[in-house]
Each structure stands twice: as C-alpha cells, then as structure tokens.
Design a protein around this motif. Structure first.
Motif, PDB file in Angstrom:
ATOM      1  N   VAL A 297      72.308   6.591  15.349  1.00  0.00           N
ATOM      2  CA  VAL A 297      71.540   7.607  16.074  1.00  0.00           C
ATOM      3  C   VAL A 297      70.821   6.942  17.236  1.00  0.00           C
ATOM      4  O   VAL A 297      70.224   5.871  17.075  1.00  0.00           O
ATOM      5  CB  VAL A 297      70.506   8.283  15.132  1.00  0.00           C
ATOM      6  CG1 VAL A 297      69.590   9.208  15.906  1.00  0.00           C
ATOM      7  CG2 VAL A 297      71.222   9.047  14.021  1.00  0.00           C
ATOM      8  N   GLU A 298      70.883   7.548  18.415  1.00  0.00           N
ATOM      9  CA  GLU A 298      70.149   7.032  19.564  1.00  0.00           C
ATOM     10  C   GLU A 298      68.662   6.952  19.211  1.00  0.00           C
ATOM     11  O   GLU A 298      68.120   7.850  18.565  1.00  0.00           O
ATOM     12  CB  GLU A 298      70.331   7.941  20.779  1.00  0.00           C
ATOM     13  CG  GLU A 298      71.731   7.926  21.365  1.00  0.00           C
ATOM     14  CD  GLU A 298      72.082   6.584  21.991  1.00  0.00           C
ATOM     15  OE1 GLU A 298      71.151   5.878  22.446  1.00  0.00           O
ATOM     16  OE2 GLU A 298      73.286   6.240  22.006  1.00  0.00           O
ATOM     17  N   HIS A 299      68.026   5.887  19.667  1.00  0.00           N
ATOM     18  CA  HIS A 299      66.639   5.667  19.281  1.00  0.00           C
ATOM     19  C   HIS A 299      65.744   6.851  19.681  1.00  0.00           C
ATOM     20  O   HIS A 299      64.844   7.227  18.938  1.00  0.00           O
ATOM     21  CB  HIS A 299      66.119   4.377  19.928  1.00  0.00           C
ATOM     22  CG  HIS A 299      64.846   3.876  19.329  1.00  0.00           C
ATOM     23  ND1 HIS A 299      64.742   3.445  18.020  1.00  0.00           N
ATOM     24  CD2 HIS A 299      63.598   3.761  19.855  1.00  0.00           C
ATOM     25  CE1 HIS A 299      63.497   3.072  17.776  1.00  0.00           C
ATOM     26  NE2 HIS A 299      62.787   3.263  18.866  1.00  0.00           N
ATOM     27  N   THR A 300      66.034   7.441  20.836  1.00  0.00           N
ATOM     28  CA  THR A 300      65.214   8.568  21.288  1.00  0.00           C
ATOM     29  C   THR A 300      65.434   9.826  20.462  1.00  0.00           C
ATOM     30  O   THR A 300      64.624  10.750  20.510  1.00  0.00           O
ATOM     31  CB  THR A 300      65.505   8.869  22.770  1.00  0.00           C
ATOM     32  OG1 THR A 300      66.927   9.003  22.949  1.00  0.00           O
ATOM     33  CG2 THR A 300      64.995   7.745  23.663  1.00  0.00           C
ATOM     34  N   ASP A 301      66.548   9.877  19.700  1.00  0.00           N
ATOM     35  CA  ASP A 301      66.818  11.046  18.859  1.00  0.00           C
ATOM     36  C   ASP A 301      66.257  10.887  17.446  1.00  0.00           C
ATOM     37  O   ASP A 301      66.259  11.844  16.661  1.00  0.00           O
ATOM     38  CB  ASP A 301      68.325  11.296  18.757  1.00  0.00           C
ATOM     39  CG  ASP A 301      68.912  11.746  20.084  1.00  0.00           C
ATOM     40  OD1 ASP A 301      68.154  12.342  20.883  1.00  0.00           O
ATOM     41  OD2 ASP A 301      70.106  11.499  20.338  1.00  0.00           O
ATOM     42  N   LEU A 302      65.792   9.689  17.127  1.00  0.00           N
ATOM     43  CA  LEU A 302      65.267   9.456  15.786  1.00  0.00           C
ATOM     44  C   LEU A 302      64.071  10.336  15.470  1.00  0.00           C
ATOM     45  O   LEU A 302      63.813  10.646  14.304  1.00  0.00           O
ATOM     46  CB  LEU A 302      64.867   7.987  15.622  1.00  0.00           C
ATOM     47  CG  LEU A 302      65.957   6.999  15.228  1.00  0.00           C
ATOM     48  CD1 LEU A 302      65.398   5.591  15.207  1.00  0.00           C
ATOM     49  CD2 LEU A 302      66.555   7.361  13.873  1.00  0.00           C
ATOM     50  N   CYS A 303      63.326  10.729  16.508  1.00  0.00           N
ATOM     51  CA  CYS A 303      62.126  11.545  16.266  1.00  0.00           C
ATOM     52  C   CYS A 303      62.466  12.812  15.506  1.00  0.00           C
ATOM     53  O   CYS A 303      61.668  13.301  14.691  1.00  0.00           O
ATOM     54  CB  CYS A 303      61.419  11.872  17.575  1.00  0.00           C
ATOM     55  SG  CYS A 303      62.443  12.728  18.799  1.00  0.00           S
ATOM     56  N   ASN A 304      63.653  13.377  15.737  1.00  0.00           N
ATOM     57  CA  ASN A 304      64.057  14.596  15.035  1.00  0.00           C
ATOM     58  C   ASN A 304      64.258  14.340  13.543  1.00  0.00           C
ATOM     59  O   ASN A 304      63.894  15.173  12.704  1.00  0.00           O
ATOM     60  CB  ASN A 304      65.345  15.147  15.639  1.00  0.00           C
ATOM     61  CG  ASN A 304      65.176  15.564  17.086  1.00  0.00           C
ATOM     62  OD1 ASN A 304      64.165  16.152  17.459  1.00  0.00           O
ATOM     63  ND2 ASN A 304      66.157  15.247  17.921  1.00  0.00           N
ATOM     64  N   TYR A 305      64.825  13.184  13.212  1.00  0.00           N
ATOM     65  CA  TYR A 305      65.065  12.856  11.805  1.00  0.00           C
ATOM     66  C   TYR A 305      63.755  12.580  11.068  1.00  0.00           C
ATOM     67  O   TYR A 305      63.555  13.064   9.946  1.00  0.00           O
ATOM     68  CB  TYR A 305      66.007  11.651  11.706  1.00  0.00           C
ATOM     69  CG  TYR A 305      67.435  11.994  12.046  1.00  0.00           C
ATOM     70  CD1 TYR A 305      68.334  12.369  11.054  1.00  0.00           C
ATOM     71  CD2 TYR A 305      67.881  11.978  13.364  1.00  0.00           C
ATOM     72  CE1 TYR A 305      69.645  12.704  11.364  1.00  0.00           C
ATOM     73  CE2 TYR A 305      69.190  12.306  13.687  1.00  0.00           C
ATOM     74  CZ  TYR A 305      70.058  12.674  12.679  1.00  0.00           C
ATOM     75  OH  TYR A 305      71.367  13.024  12.983  1.00  0.00           O
ATOM     76  N   TYR A 306      62.886  11.803  11.704  1.00  0.00           N
ATOM     77  CA  TYR A 306      61.588  11.543  11.060  1.00  0.00           C
ATOM     78  C   TYR A 306      60.819  12.845  10.858  1.00  0.00           C
ATOM     79  O   TYR A 306      60.229  13.077   9.800  1.00  0.00           O
ATOM     80  CB  TYR A 306      60.759  10.588  11.920  1.00  0.00           C
ATOM     81  CG  TYR A 306      61.210   9.152  11.902  1.00  0.00           C
ATOM     82  CD1 TYR A 306      61.288   8.430  10.721  1.00  0.00           C
ATOM     83  CD2 TYR A 306      61.538   8.496  13.090  1.00  0.00           C
ATOM     84  CE1 TYR A 306      61.694   7.103  10.709  1.00  0.00           C
ATOM     85  CE2 TYR A 306      61.941   7.166  13.091  1.00  0.00           C
ATOM     86  CZ  TYR A 306      62.016   6.477  11.899  1.00  0.00           C
ATOM     87  OH  TYR A 306      62.413   5.159  11.893  1.00  0.00           O
ATOM     88  N   ALA A 307      60.819  13.692  11.900  1.00  0.00           N
ATOM     89  CA  ALA A 307      60.066  14.943  11.823  1.00  0.00           C
ATOM     90  C   ALA A 307      60.603  15.865  10.737  1.00  0.00           C
ATOM     91  O   ALA A 307      59.837  16.592  10.076  1.00  0.00           O
ATOM     92  CB  ALA A 307      60.106  15.659  13.172  1.00  0.00           C
ATOM     93  N   ALA A 308      61.926  15.840  10.531  1.00  0.00           N
ATOM     94  CA  ALA A 308      62.560  16.747   9.572  1.00  0.00           C
ATOM     95  C   ALA A 308      62.354  16.329   8.127  1.00  0.00           C
ATOM     96  O   ALA A 308      62.608  17.111   7.205  1.00  0.00           O
ATOM     97  CB  ALA A 308      64.060  16.838   9.866  1.00  0.00           C
TER      98      ALA A 308
END
Length: 422
Positions: A297-308
């Motif tokens: 996962v692109e590092h900038t897209d990780l925020c979605n996974y952590y948030a979910a």
C-alpha cells in the motif's frame, strides 16, 4: 520561506532506500525514518543528501524530493537487490563511490548521520579520511536481535563488533527510546555518547480520515470489527502470533470480524516465503473468509487502513521503536503491541492501547477481545493515542531536536579545526 541555510548534511542508509516504495523487500520503518527526517530537516534549512545503494539498474541515480532534499543512489556491487545480510562485502565500494560523488560535485559533508550497522561502518571509514562528525541511529541492535532467533547468521560476529566500535567512536548515538539506550549500555558498551530522540510520524496525514471515511474508501462494512497489521512479512514481526490470537475462541466469537494484513511480498524471496507460511496458518485455523491481504500500500494511502481499524496490532518479537504504532496512534487507532523494546515507550499500557508478552497468542487474544468488547473504552484509548503523538512524535518536532544536535556537533567540529593538535 525557508530559514537561513544551516549547511549540508549527508544521511547514509545503505540498504534502506528513502525513495523506494514502502512494503517492498526489506523496505520498512528505516526507509520512512530517513526520508521523513530528511524532508523535515530540509524544512529547517538544511541541504540534505540521502545516500543509499542502487539496487536496480533501472532506478534513477538521483531522486529530488524537495528543493533541498534528494536521494542519491551509489553503485556498490551488482545493480540488483541484495539481502542486507550479504551487503557487507560491498561497503568498501560504497565508501569509494561516496568520495567520488563528493569530488565530482565539489561537495563536502562535515556532518554525516548514518542509519543501521552497515551504514555505521561506512561512516567510520569516512571519518578515517575526512574531518567529519558522525551521528548514528541503530534502528536494530544485533545484540538484541540474536536473542530472539534460533539460527544466528554468519555475519553476526562482524555486526556485533561494528556496532560496539560505532557506539564507542561515533560523536553521538541517537537512541529512539529509553529502552533502546538501556540495551546499548547493558548489551553493547558502557562507553560512548547517547542521546534520546524518538521517531516521528506525519500527524497531518495520519488522523486526517475518520473511521467511517476509511471504511467507505476500502469497502469495509460499518458494522465490521477490524483488526489491522501493517508491516513486512518477516518472522520476527510476529504475524503468526496475531493470526493464532485471532483464531482463538474469544476473538473468533465476535461478529463481523475482519483481519486486514497490509504489506507486500516477493515470490521466492524471504518475505514471500513468510507470507506463504502465514497463509498456511490462516487456512489451518479456518480464517480465510475473514482475512484480507491488502498487499503493498502506498504510504499516503495507509491513513485509510489505520482509520478503518478498531485496533492495530504490532506483535513484533522486538522493535527498537515501532513506527507503525505511532502511525496508528496518530490515526486515533488503539494499539496492542508486544511488551518489548521501544514499544514500551511508544504505547502506554491501558492509556493508548495494551501491551502483551511477545509471542504469547493467548495474551494477544485477551487484549483484542477486551478492546473489541468495550467501544466506549476503545474511544477513550483513541483520544489518548492521538494526543500522545501530537505532543511527542511529529516529524518536525524530531527534526528540531536533530537540528539542535547537529548544530552543537558542527560547533565542536569548528572548534577542533581551529585548535592545533598537541
């Protein structure tokens, strides 16, 4: 507007390429650390050159990240991926390539910040030929690592000797937690200068997405109970402990359970072999239907996974710090982590999450069950986690501490240059 230029600094990370996609073979927290520190130092006014080894003939030799920060890939050995335990023989070539770059660009680096033991050897060799101050961050200590594995690699004795020499001769060692400093003193050497400056995270990226938004972007049902792992496929990361914990009855009995595993793997390489092993355990426990392998996962897209996620689990056998933990905490996601190394500093037990003994699947299962069973307490942990990261672990805050350290070392270098040898 940038502040007045402070000078030029070299960050050296032989095997941890700051410009590479996170999640590739042997690309993890160190890569993130070097790049984020480099970019934050550039905002402080430094000209930052980050040196790494070229591992692919198709890679760009220079990657410009910001006007004052770039990655420079030096050729040392074959232009292909080489596991870090096999890189030591190419370090002399790396040193020579570094000096050639200095000569060709007419650039001198009075201060070098080396990362990991391979880079520390490079830094010590540079010091033998050039008046320079060396700062070093270990990222991992061989003396600790070799206690947690059954098969000790052939390079172990060399690594241990280099780590000891670096601690005793570098101008300053940067420990990322009090626990790491304690390990240096008790397991490596009582000599040498050590200061504590933690790792950081992007508090503007992580924490910018709500739980509902994260799940909507990932297509995860709002009623799901999501357990998240982020990291490499590496036996020492403890993914098996997490999977077996999820397979225990106290966790499996939760409705709408999802286990999301984020991290890339390369078929045939060590991380690909570990993923296949983990997939076998998941099949053995009957967890295929609830497990999602998200891949790289692109590092900038990780925020979605952590948030979910309802909870992020960091089950490592050892971590000197644990960037994943603070990324999750910055996102307002409680963390369950192994009670080892810097994770004991990063995660406050029963305040921002829970700590459990490493490799203890029953303890991890109990911790997961406790948080999933009490949404109100989970929300309190979430608020506490975000507050802790904001106060202690922003990259700009880390850069300010490094900036102060660098300036003090350069002042000493200037004084040494002006003072005649006796």
């Amino acid at each position: 507007m940038l502040p007045k230029t402070r000078g030029t600094i070299a960050l050296i990370s032989v095997h941890g390429d700051p410009a590479i996609d996170i999640g590739k073979e042997e690309a993890g927290g160190q890569n993130v650390y070097v790049r984020e520190v480099g970019e934050a130092l550039a905002r402080q006014g430094w000209q930052v050159d980050m040196f790494t080894r070229r591992s692919d003939a198709q890679q760009a030799k220079i990657v410009q990240h910001t006007p004052n920060c770039r990655t420079i890939r030096l050729t040392a050995g074959p232009k292909e991926f080489v596991p870090r335990q096999e890189l030591f023989e190419y370090l002399p070539e790396f040193v020579e390539a570094f000096f050639r770059f200095q000569h060709q660009t007419r650039t001198i680096y009075p201060l070098i910040h080396t990362n990991y033991w391979l880079s520390s050897w490079v830094g010590m060799e540079i010091k033998k030929r050039q008046l320079v101050k060396q700062i070093h961050t270990y990222h991992s200590l061989g003396a600790v690592k070799y206690k947690s594995i059954n098969t000790i690699p052939l390079i172990a004795s060399t690594r241990l000797a280099v780590e000891k020499e670096c601690l005793e001769t570098a101008d300053m060692i940067v420990a990322t937690s009090p626990q790491e400093k304690q390990h240096m003193r008790s397991l490596v050497s009582e000599q040498g200068n050590i200061t504590i400056i933690p790792c950081g995270t992007d508090i503007n990226c992580f924490g910018s997405v709500s739980l509902a938004e994260g799940r909507a972007k990932l297509g995860i049902d709002s009623q799901s109970k999501v357990i998240l792992y982020v990291g490499r496929f590496d036996h020492r990361k403890g993914i098996e402990t997490l999977v077996r914990a999820v397979g225990r009855h106290e966790v499996k009995e939760h409705q709408n359970l999802k286990l999301v595993i984020v991290g890339g793997s390369t078929p045939g390489q060590s991380d690909g072999i570990e993923r296949e092993r983990i997939e076998g355990i998941i099949k053995e426990l009957g967890l295929e239907e609830i497990t999602i392998f998200a891949g790289r996962v692109e590092h900038t897209d990780l925020c979605n996974y952590y948030a979910a996620a309802d909870v992020c689990v960091v089950p490592s056998h050892y971590e000197p710090f644990g960037l994943v933990a603070i990324e999750a905490m910055a996102s307002g996601t409680p963390v369950i982590a192994s009670d080892v190394g810097g994770l004991k500093f990063t995660v406050l037990d029963e305040v921002t999450g829970l700590l459990a003994p490493a490799q203890d699947e029953a303890a991890f299962a109990r911790a997961i069950d406790i948080i999933l069973s009490d949404p109100q307490w989970r929300n309190q942990l979430s608020q506490n986690a975000r507050q802790r990261v904001e106060s202690k672990f922003s990259w700009d805050g880390v850069a300010r501490q490094l900036d102060h350290l660098y300036l003090s070392q350069l002042a000493r270098l200037h004084q040494e240059f002006l003072t005649p040898a006796v």
